[in-house]
Design a protein around this motif. Structure first.
Motif, short mmCIF file in Angstrom:
data_model
loop_
_atom_site.label_atom_id
_atom_site.label_comp_id
_atom_site.label_asym_id
_atom_site.label_seq_id
_atom_site.Cartn_x
_atom_site.Cartn_y
_atom_site.Cartn_z
N PHE A 119 21.08 30.55 52.63
CA PHE A 119 21.56 31.59 51.71
C PHE A 119 21.35 31.19 50.25
O PHE A 119 21.49 30.03 49.87
N HIS A 120 21.00 32.20 49.47
CA HIS A 120 20.81 32.01 48.03
C HIS A 120 21.74 32.96 47.29
O HIS A 120 21.77 34.16 47.57
N ALA A 121 22.50 32.41 46.35
CA ALA A 121 23.41 33.22 45.55
C ALA A 121 23.05 33.11 44.08
O ALA A 121 22.99 32.02 43.53
N ALA A 122 22.80 34.26 43.47
CA ALA A 122 22.61 34.31 42.02
C ALA A 122 23.98 34.52 41.38
O ALA A 122 24.73 35.40 41.80
N ILE A 123 24.32 33.68 40.42
CA ILE A 123 25.64 33.76 39.78
C ILE A 123 25.51 34.50 38.45
O ILE A 123 24.68 34.14 37.60
N GLU A 124 26.31 35.50 38.28
CA GLU A 124 26.32 36.29 37.04
C GLU A 124 27.72 36.18 36.42
O GLU A 124 28.71 36.39 37.10
N GLY A 125 27.77 35.83 35.15
CA GLY A 125 29.07 35.67 34.48
C GLY A 125 29.63 34.27 34.60
O GLY A 125 30.84 34.07 34.67
N GLU A 126 28.73 33.26 34.58
CA GLU A 126 29.20 31.88 34.68
C GLU A 126 30.16 31.51 33.56
O GLU A 126 31.07 30.68 33.75
N GLU A 127 29.97 32.10 32.38
CA GLU A 127 30.86 31.78 31.26
C GLU A 127 32.30 32.21 31.57
O GLU A 127 33.26 31.61 31.07
N ASN A 128 32.45 33.26 32.41
CA ASN A 128 33.80 33.70 32.77
C ASN A 128 34.48 32.69 33.70
O ASN A 128 35.69 32.48 33.61
N TRP A 129 33.69 32.06 34.59
CA TRP A 129 34.24 30.98 35.41
C TRP A 129 34.71 29.83 34.51
O TRP A 129 35.80 29.28 34.69
N ARG A 130 33.87 29.46 33.54
CA ARG A 130 34.23 28.34 32.66
C ARG A 130 35.48 28.66 31.86
O ARG A 130 36.35 27.79 31.67
N ASN A 131 35.59 29.89 31.36
CA ASN A 131 36.77 30.28 30.59
C ASN A 131 38.04 30.20 31.43
O ASN A 131 39.11 29.83 30.94
N ALA A 132 37.91 30.55 32.72
CA ALA A 132 39.08 30.55 33.59
C ALA A 132 39.62 29.15 33.82
O ALA A 132 40.84 28.95 33.88
N PHE A 133 38.73 28.17 33.93
CA PHE A 133 39.16 26.82 34.28
C PHE A 133 39.25 25.90 33.07
O PHE A 133 39.37 24.69 33.22
N ASP A 134 39.19 26.47 31.88
CA ASP A 134 39.29 25.67 30.67
C ASP A 134 40.61 24.91 30.63
O ASP A 134 41.69 25.47 30.86
N GLY A 135 40.54 23.62 30.38
CA GLY A 135 41.75 22.82 30.27
C GLY A 135 42.31 22.34 31.60
O GLY A 135 43.42 21.83 31.64
N GLY A 136 41.56 22.53 32.68
CA GLY A 136 42.00 22.04 33.98
C GLY A 136 43.05 22.89 34.67
O GLY A 136 43.64 22.47 35.67
N ARG A 137 43.29 24.09 34.17
CA ARG A 137 44.30 24.94 34.79
C ARG A 137 43.75 25.61 36.05
O ARG A 137 42.54 25.66 36.28
N GLY A 138 44.64 26.18 36.84
CA GLY A 138 44.24 26.92 38.01
C GLY A 138 43.88 28.36 37.64
O GLY A 138 43.95 28.75 36.48
N ALA A 139 43.53 29.15 38.63
CA ALA A 139 43.17 30.55 38.40
C ALA A 139 43.36 31.35 39.67
O ALA A 139 43.24 30.83 40.78
N VAL A 140 43.68 32.62 39.49
CA VAL A 140 43.76 33.57 40.60
C VAL A 140 42.43 34.32 40.65
O VAL A 140 42.07 35.02 39.69
N VAL A 141 41.68 34.15 41.72
CA VAL A 141 40.41 34.85 41.91
C VAL A 141 40.67 36.09 42.76
O VAL A 141 41.18 35.99 43.88
N VAL A 142 40.36 37.24 42.21
CA VAL A 142 40.64 38.51 42.89
C VAL A 142 39.33 39.22 43.18
O VAL A 142 38.46 39.35 42.30
N THR A 143 39.17 39.67 44.41
CA THR A 143 37.98 40.42 44.79
C THR A 143 38.41 41.71 45.47
O THR A 143 39.58 42.10 45.43
N ALA A 144 37.46 42.40 46.09
CA ALA A 144 37.74 43.65 46.81
C ALA A 144 36.84 43.69 48.03
O ALA A 144 35.93 42.88 48.18
N HIS A 145 37.09 44.65 48.91
CA HIS A 145 36.30 44.76 50.13
C HIS A 145 34.95 45.42 49.80
O HIS A 145 34.69 46.57 50.15
N ILE A 146 34.11 44.63 49.13
CA ILE A 146 32.80 45.09 48.68
C ILE A 146 31.77 44.04 49.07
O ILE A 146 31.95 42.85 48.75
N GLY A 147 30.71 44.44 49.76
CA GLY A 147 29.65 43.51 50.12
C GLY A 147 30.18 42.34 50.94
O GLY A 147 31.16 42.46 51.69
#
Length: 319
Positions: A119-147
């Motif tokens: 499998f190959h995954a293209a990542i879009e919005g990597e800067e948003n991942w980095r912003n979420a984990f800035d400073g070593g904090r946790g994050a709530v990742v929310v998705t939907a029943h899509i794909g």
């Protein structure tokens, strides 16, 4: 109480899950929500050569499109809100295309378990991942029943080196839930699966994990059975969204990262991380949560509009 074939009476279905009734009592494990339709694809896609997918996926898509009249109608009705009114033949084509997308996502879900390197995954919005984990904090990742939604956290967070807690709605068939637990346990170290229920300690456990820098991944488009929800207008129509993700993020003082996966071809997907949502912490908790849910609903509406035939909602939302 159980029926003659050993099936328990139908449980209360989640608000957007397929409606249950006499067919569930009659078919039991062979119902579309029963354990058979979890084990059978796993067995088939785990043993048959990959070229057979080009036969089996269209075949079973056609069978289910014909047999599942209620689900076919629900898909067609829901898509009218997204794509506009259509003639009856066009409505059925939309439902068929959506069920075909679901069939391929299901097939590749099991293929991934056997050969993840394909499998190959293209990542879009990597800067948003980095912003979420800035400073070593946790994050709530929310998705939907899509794909291929079940892999939403797998690719973008793979470099975060955090423990990942996946929160799932309980399966309608307890035997199916047990099977899903077995599959998830094979995902390797770093993943913990929780099935949402009325146990108040689960929320406390997840808040503690987030404050320790872990990731909590859960759905944001379907209210849990008996759970609190907030009504938001999407596609010009009212829809209930769970407040749980926002409440969890607010309690742990961590951001929300909306993430959506879109299938783009054989063994190819695009994982999109949308801008981070920070939940306000004012004296008006209800307003803080409602505002965050509304922003999250806007992201989910965006994702559905981007790929409407990969939106897997099998219960009619609007009349």
């Amino acid at each position: 109480m159980v029926t003659a074939n050993g099936a328990a009476p139908p449980p209360a279905a989640p608000p957007q899950a397929p409606a249950l009734g006499a067919s569930y009592r009659l078919l039991g494990r062979f119902h579309v929500a029963g354990v058979f339709w979890y084990r059978f694809p796993y067995w088939g896609f785990g043993r048959l050569p990959e070229w057979t997918d080009r036969v089996t996926v269209p075949f079973f898509t056609a069978v289910f499109w014909i047999a599942l009249r209620r689900i076919r109608g629900a898909i067609a009705a829901n898509l009218e809100a997204v794509l506009g009114p259509a003639s009856l033949p066009a409505r059925w084509r939309r439902a068929l295309r959506t069920m075909d997308s679901f069939g391929w996502c299901l097939a590749e879900r099991y293929r991934y378990l056997a050969t993840p390197e394909r499998f190959h995954a293209a990542i879009e919005g990597e800067e948003n991942w980095r912003n979420a984990f800035d400073g070593g904090r946790g994050a709530v990742v929310v998705t939907a029943h899509i794909g291929p939604w079940e892999n939403a956290v797998r690719f973008g967070a793979s470099d975060a080196k955090r423990r990942i807690h996946v929160v799932r709605e309980k399966e309608l068939d307890p035997r199916a839930q047990e099977f899903v637990s077995e599959l998830v346990s094979r995902s390797g170290a770093g993943y913990t699966t929780h099935f949402a229920d009325d146990d108040p300690t689960l929320g406390l456990e997840l808040v503690k994990a987030l404050r320790a820098g872990d990731i909590v991944a859960l759905q944001g488009d379907r209210p849990r059975t008996g759970g609190q929800s907030h009504q938001v207008e999407v596609f010009g129509r009212p829809m209930q969204f769970p407040i749980g993700p926002a409440a969890l993020a607010r309690a742990a003082e961590v951001p929300i990262v909306p993430v959506f996966n879109f299938r783009e071809g054989r063994f190819r997907l695009r994982s999109v991380a949308r801008p981070v949502i920070h939940v306000d912490r004012t004296a008006d908790r209800d307003r803080d949560l409602a505002s965050a849910v509304e922003r999250l609903a806007a992201d989910i509406e965006w994702a559905i509009r981007r790929s409407p035939h990969q939106w897997f909602c099998f219960r009619r939302l609007w009349r």
